[in-house]
Design an enzyme around this catalytic site. Structure first.
Site, short mmCIF file in Angstrom:
data_model
loop_
_atom_site.label_atom_id
_atom_site.label_comp_id
_atom_site.label_asym_id
_atom_site.label_seq_id
_atom_site.Cartn_x
_atom_site.Cartn_y
_atom_site.Cartn_z
CB CYS A 138 34.72 -17.42 -3.46
SG CYS A 138 33.84 -18.89 -3.73
CB CYS B 215 32.33 -21.65 -5.42
SG CYS B 215 32.01 -20.09 -6.99
CG ASP C 55 5.79 -25.68 -2.62
OD1 ASP C 55 5.50 -26.46 -3.26
OD2 ASP C 55 6.09 -25.07 -2.94
CB SER C 56 1.49 -27.66 0.28
OG SER C 56 1.12 -26.18 0.47
N GLY C 57 2.41 -25.91 -2.62
CA GLY C 57 1.47 -25.59 -3.83
C GLY C 57 0.68 -24.73 -3.33
N GLY C 58 -0.20 -24.61 -1.85
CA GLY C 58 -0.53 -22.92 -1.38
C GLY C 58 -0.32 -21.27 -2.23
CG PHE C 59 3.82 -18.98 -2.50
CD1 PHE C 59 3.45 -17.96 -1.25
CD2 PHE C 59 4.16 -18.30 -3.13
CE1 PHE C 59 4.01 -16.60 -1.44
CE2 PHE C 59 4.57 -17.34 -3.41
CZ PHE C 59 4.66 -16.33 -2.26
CB CYS D 257 35.65 -17.70 -6.87
SG CYS D 257 34.29 -16.85 -7.01
N GLY E 154 3.63 -16.30 5.02
CA GLY E 154 2.62 -15.05 5.10
C GLY E 154 4.05 -14.19 5.22
CG ASP F 75 11.88 -21.83 0.56
OD1 ASP F 75 11.21 -21.45 1.65
OD2 ASP F 75 11.76 -21.18 -0.46
CG ASP G 91 0.20 -22.88 3.41
OD1 ASP G 91 0.24 -22.86 2.81
OD2 ASP G 91 0.95 -21.68 4.03
CG HIS H 217 29.81 -16.63 -6.12
ND1 HIS H 217 31.11 -16.83 -6.07
CD2 HIS H 217 28.94 -15.23 -5.64
CE1 HIS H 217 30.56 -16.08 -4.56
NE2 HIS H 217 29.71 -15.33 -4.60
CD GLN I 83 0.27 -18.28 5.97
OE1 GLN I 83 0.77 -16.63 5.74
NE2 GLN I 83 0.98 -19.61 5.15
#
Lengths: 336, 336
Positions: free
Chosen positions: B272, B274, B60-64, B277, B183, B233, B114, B303, B156
């Protein structure tokens, strides 16, 4: 034996321990009795099934923790009444209880319930603790055990050679599958540790495993092996790992948190074959430790466990090949 | 994309992520810029080498984080001046800085810098943030990038359809390798999330990846996929894992800490595949969580990541085989 106090070697999975060719680990009766407790342990069919580990497990008897961790102790001839360090609940642990818990845990090796003298300790109280240890050992030897479970006696007697020798002789008279040296590395100066090992070990049969409890410095271990010790456990390699201290293959330690590792592209230890050293740099591990990431604790623990198990593999090979003295020389300057 | 904020997906090793067939993960520019910092990052040759991960990374850009985590913000046309949430150090992050950091990190996909509007937000300030996002996007598009690095624009416009549509159109005019919807899932009621996805997505080219940022509920993801989203994500599966919450294959969640799991010999989820499990019971995992053992966090995280990656594999297969509607039906009642 890596230490798996609460049913896991801290930070590692059973698969990782197997990949490191770990063949036996230690579980703590005191902690497992506290949580998850024996009702759950019995229901799940013992510790091997519980933690997904089908190799060997040795359990201590809980004695050491009762005397060091628990609060409000009341010692009687039957055992110790105490309050849990965790929730303050009242418990009673004695030879009968300790062997019964270990039977439920289903460990491959159960330790007798002993009284471990602190350091320093008067001759009188060391003598009393040693005699109580013998009484309890005899009682432990009569308790039912899990199928195939071995039972080890524990030599006590503090720093007094005659007490330790007497204790060892009496234990051999009772007869156990193996023998441990307890009450060593309990706060005494370093130069009293090896004498503590020497006292009494001569009375223990060489064809039975001899286990030095709680000692884990490389030099101390090698020197103890030279004196006849076969087994060790120590929480040190895993505990210091989580604080960022690496143990190298010659026993020296260094902190990966050190500023010098900031941009160090080399592994924790050059030439080490563990997963951490094969894939990650000191710079990365230092970063993980600095930002409190779980993977940092994992990689450090993996490395340290590897260093310990690898040392033991080298010792076994050196003994077979008659080169043990050279190995002894190599670690003689390692820190501990 | 599992989230690896500080250069590691919390509790997991790269080998475990590869074993789960994870092909891309997310790194956070803001956090990596803080620690280890770009001097070390440049020295070690980027994040792939640093963390031993040769598959894809999106940053990500760090904006958030600048707008949500950092203190004492001063916003100008060039970017944002702020103090680190960690040590209070003064930093400046704008389109030039964000793209430069991502160039040094060497991620495979870099996000534009952003301004993410919070919820609720007036139309005026949403409009201003959207316009600033566009100005910055144009600037980002002109910055040098790492070799082969792709660049995604971010839509946005808060809850205002015309603002989001205008933003999407302008971004496409600038031209990016992929497009994200930002956003969304910033505190608004659940029933505003899908409308937020719908606004503007029509203006994004279907032959480019469309990425919905920060949304990770099963139902929300499936419904977003139905509307054209390709990538997600979310920190949720790893974060709740460490607190003992398992995500099941149909999106339902339950707490392995619950008393009902005390003696439960079954795995976290029946059927499952994994590692957790296949080898361990709910009773064991619950015990590990109760006594704060790292292995508990590891098994739960494994898991949950498996459940998420498996869902995405099932979605891809269902789309290919034309059975997507059935899958959509299955998770329509899952909690998110």
């Amino acid at each position: 034996m890596p230490v798996g106090t609460q049913g896991t070697v801290k930070a590692l999975s059973p698969a990782e321990l197997e990949a490191e060719d770990c063949r036996i680990l230690l579980g703590n009766t005191y902690h497992l009795n506290d949580r998850p407790g024996m009702e759950i342990m019995e229901h799940v069919g013992g510790l091997h099934k519980f933690m997904g580990w089908d190799r060997a497990i040795l359990t201590d008897s809980g004695g050491f923790q009762v005397f060091s961790l628990a609060r409000l102790r009341k010692i009687t001839t039957d055992g110790v009444e105490f309050r849990s360090h965790n929730d303050g609940a009242k418990h009673f642990l004695g030879p009968r209880e300790a062997m019964n818990i270990q039977r439920i845990i289903g460990s491959d090796i159960a330790m007798v319930f002993d009284e471990c003298s602190p350091y320093p300790c008067s001759r009188d109280s060391a003598c009393q603790a040693m005699e109580r240890t013998l009484t309890w050992a005899a009682l432990c030897a009569q308790q039912p055990r899990a199928e195939g479970q071995l039972r080890f006696g524990i030599v006590q007697g503090s720093v007094f050679p005659d007490l330790r020798e007497q204790c060892a002789q009496e234990l051999v008279r009772i007869g156990f599958d193996g023998y441990a040296i307890g009450g060593v590395s309990v706060g005494e100066p370093d130069d009293l540790i090896l004498p503590g090992v020497e006292m009494g070990i001569g009375a223990l049969p060489a064809d039975r495993p001899r286990y030095l409890m709680g000692v884990g410095g490389f030099r101390q271990m090698i020197e103890s092996i030279a004196r006849g010790v076969d087994m060790f456990d120590c929480v040190m390699p895993t505990r210091v790992a989580r604080n960022g201290t690496a143990v190298l293959s010659d026993g020296r330690r260094f902190s990966v948190r050190a500023g010098a590792c900031k941009k160090d592209l080399g592994p924790i230890e050059e030439g080490c074959a563990c997963y951490a050293c094969r894939h990650f740099s000191r710079a990365y591990v230092r970063h993980l430790l600095n930002v409190d990431e779980i993977l940092g604790a994992r990689l450090m623990t993996l490395h340290n466990i590897h260093a310990y198990l690898e040392l033991m593999r080298r010792v076994r090979k050196a003994i077979e090949e008659g080169t043990f003295e050279g190995l002894r020389e190599m670690v003689k300057d390692s820190e501990d």
